[in-house]
Scaffold this motif. Structure first.
Motif, PDB file in Angstrom:
ATOM      1  N   PRO A 139     -53.796  17.942 -14.396  1.00  0.00           N
ATOM      2  CA  PRO A 139     -52.549  17.461 -15.014  1.00  0.00           C
ATOM      3  C   PRO A 139     -51.550  17.019 -13.947  1.00  0.00           C
ATOM      4  N   ASP A 140     -50.880  15.912 -14.194  1.00  0.00           N
ATOM      5  CA  ASP A 140     -49.863  15.427 -13.242  1.00  0.00           C
ATOM      6  C   ASP A 140     -48.511  16.036 -13.627  1.00  0.00           C
ATOM      7  N   THR A 141     -48.461  17.337 -13.627  1.00  0.00           N
ATOM      8  CA  THR A 141     -47.264  18.074 -14.031  1.00  0.00           C
ATOM      9  C   THR A 141     -46.087  17.715 -13.138  1.00  0.00           C
ATOM     10  N   LEU A 142     -44.936  17.478 -13.750  1.00  0.00           N
ATOM     11  CA  LEU A 142     -43.723  17.218 -12.983  1.00  0.00           C
ATOM     12  C   LEU A 142     -43.242  18.519 -12.359  1.00  0.00           C
ATOM     13  N   ALA A 154     -36.861  24.685  -8.667  1.00  0.00           N
ATOM     14  CA  ALA A 154     -37.449  24.674  -9.999  1.00  0.00           C
ATOM     15  C   ALA A 154     -36.363  24.804 -11.071  1.00  0.00           C
ATOM     16  N   VAL A 155     -36.481  23.991 -12.117  1.00  0.00           N
ATOM     17  CA  VAL A 155     -35.560  24.057 -13.254  1.00  0.00           C
ATOM     18  C   VAL A 155     -36.378  23.952 -14.534  1.00  0.00           C
ATOM     19  N   PRO A 156     -35.854  24.393 -15.677  1.00  0.00           N
ATOM     20  CA  PRO A 156     -36.573  24.242 -16.950  1.00  0.00           C
ATOM     21  C   PRO A 156     -36.744  22.767 -17.319  1.00  0.00           C
ATOM     22  N   VAL A 174     -31.936  19.399 -16.247  1.00  0.00           N
ATOM     23  CA  VAL A 174     -30.619  19.360 -15.622  1.00  0.00           C
ATOM     24  C   VAL A 174     -30.794  19.704 -14.152  1.00  0.00           C
ATOM     25  N   ALA A 175     -30.433  18.757 -13.290  1.00  0.00           N
ATOM     26  CA  ALA A 175     -30.525  18.973 -11.845  1.00  0.00           C
ATOM     27  C   ALA A 175     -29.280  19.704 -11.359  1.00  0.00           C
ATOM     28  N   PRO A 176     -29.441  20.718 -10.516  1.00  0.00           N
ATOM     29  CA  PRO A 176     -28.260  21.399  -9.981  1.00  0.00           C
ATOM     30  C   PRO A 176     -27.583  20.559  -8.902  1.00  0.00           C
ATOM     31  N   ALA A 177     -26.343  20.877  -8.612  1.00  0.00           N
ATOM     32  CA  ALA A 177     -25.640  20.189  -7.525  1.00  0.00           C
ATOM     33  C   ALA A 177     -26.370  20.419  -6.209  1.00  0.00           C
ATOM     34  N   GLY A 178     -26.363  19.379  -5.353  1.00  0.00           N
ATOM     35  CA  GLY A 178     -27.013  19.486  -4.052  1.00  0.00           C
ATOM     36  C   GLY A 178     -28.293  18.678  -3.982  1.00  0.00           C
ATOM     37  N   ARG A 179     -29.155  19.021  -3.032  1.00  0.00           N
ATOM     38  CA  ARG A 179     -30.413  18.308  -2.815  1.00  0.00           C
ATOM     39  C   ARG A 179     -31.432  18.710  -3.887  1.00  0.00           C
TER      40      ARG A 179
END
Length: 272
Positions: A36-39, A44-46, A62-67
């Motif tokens: 599987p080409d899992t993202l 790690a985020v949900p 939802v990407a957190p602030a930062g890199r």
């Protein structure tokens, strides 16, 4: 043939930012995946997966602030043949088209059929309908537009590409799609991986690609006005009316893309 595909995209976000991604191989190729080409994301985020209106697989997060980094990686089993022409494929009359293809006759965000219709008929209207007419459109677009990454502009439409005579692969696809639709040929925009397998070295750095599929003779067929030559290892990610329907990443807040890598290369054979 085994083809290694994947991507890695790194962003700097100034705040927590919602994203929608469209980076997974299309469902039509799921059975060809060795894994599987899992993202994956760092950190790690949900993820919430869903299918869009066209059946493409999307991930919401939802990407957190930062890199923040997005990654996919898999190996696709492929027949290893170049794109095959079907020169006997005929153009169907509009009244005979399947209803699900009619959407791809309409103008869309980047394909202004109303403003290009007369041009399309002037250029290609005298040609016999069918495969040869679509190939003539691809030949014209391929020769009419000068390719260059420095010409990339996310707002350029098919009409602007026609007038400016420069662009990148999405601009070639948009103009060819618009011409096809003007001539009552259903055409849809495709994005995915296209390899340089079988082409002379050196190969250009990896990137995602855009091409089109055209409905002729009861089937969707691949045409690539940017490269305008048969390729090995064309792997679909998503399709829609134009690029507005299939953004690889859709970010809902300010950000800077600081890293971008795409892999499309032949993988070594499996050993016994």
């Amino acid at each position: 043939m085994r083809i290694h595909v994947g991507c890695e995209m790194t962003y700097d976000f100034v705040q927590d930012t919602p994203l929608v991604t469209m980076l997974n191989v299309h469902a039509s190729r799921f059975s060809d995946l060795e894994r599987p080409d899992t993202l994956l994301t760092v950190p790690a985020v949900p993820l919430e997966g869903y299918r869009d209106t066209f059946g493409n697989w999307c991930n919401r997060l939802v990407a957190p602030a930062g890199r923040f980094t997005l990654k996919t990686d898999t190996v696709v089993r492929d027949h290893g043949n170049r794109d095959l022409p079907h020169t006997s494929a005929r153009q169907e009359e509009v009244r005979s088209l399947p209803v699900e293809t009619l959407l791809y006759l309409l103008g869309s965000r980047y394909c202004e059929t109303d403003r290009l219709s007369q041009t399309a008929w002037d250029l290609f209207g005298a040609m016999a309908p069918g495969w040869a007419r679509v190939q003539a459109i691809c030949d014209y677009v391929h020769d009419h537009i000068a390719f260059g990454y420095e010409h990339s502009r996310p707002t350029r439409t098919a009409l602007e590409a026609f007038e400016e005579r420069r662009g990148v692969c999405r601009d070639y696809a948009h103009l060819a799609i618009a011409f096809c639709r003007c001539l009552n040929i259903p055409a849809r925009y495709c994005t995915g991986y296209v390899s340089d397998i079988g082409l002379p070295l050196p190969h250009a750095p990896g990137d995602f690609a855009a091409w089109m599929e055209v409905f002729l003779g009861g089937h969707w067929h691949t045409f690539d006005p940017r490269n305008n030559s048969p390729r090995i290892g064309r792997i679909l990610i998503a399709y829609g009316r134009d690029a507005a329907d299939v953004p690889l990443t859709l970010t809902f807040g300010p950000n800077t893309l600081v890293g971008f890598r795409v892999t499309t290369e032949e993988a070594l054979p499996l050993t016994a």
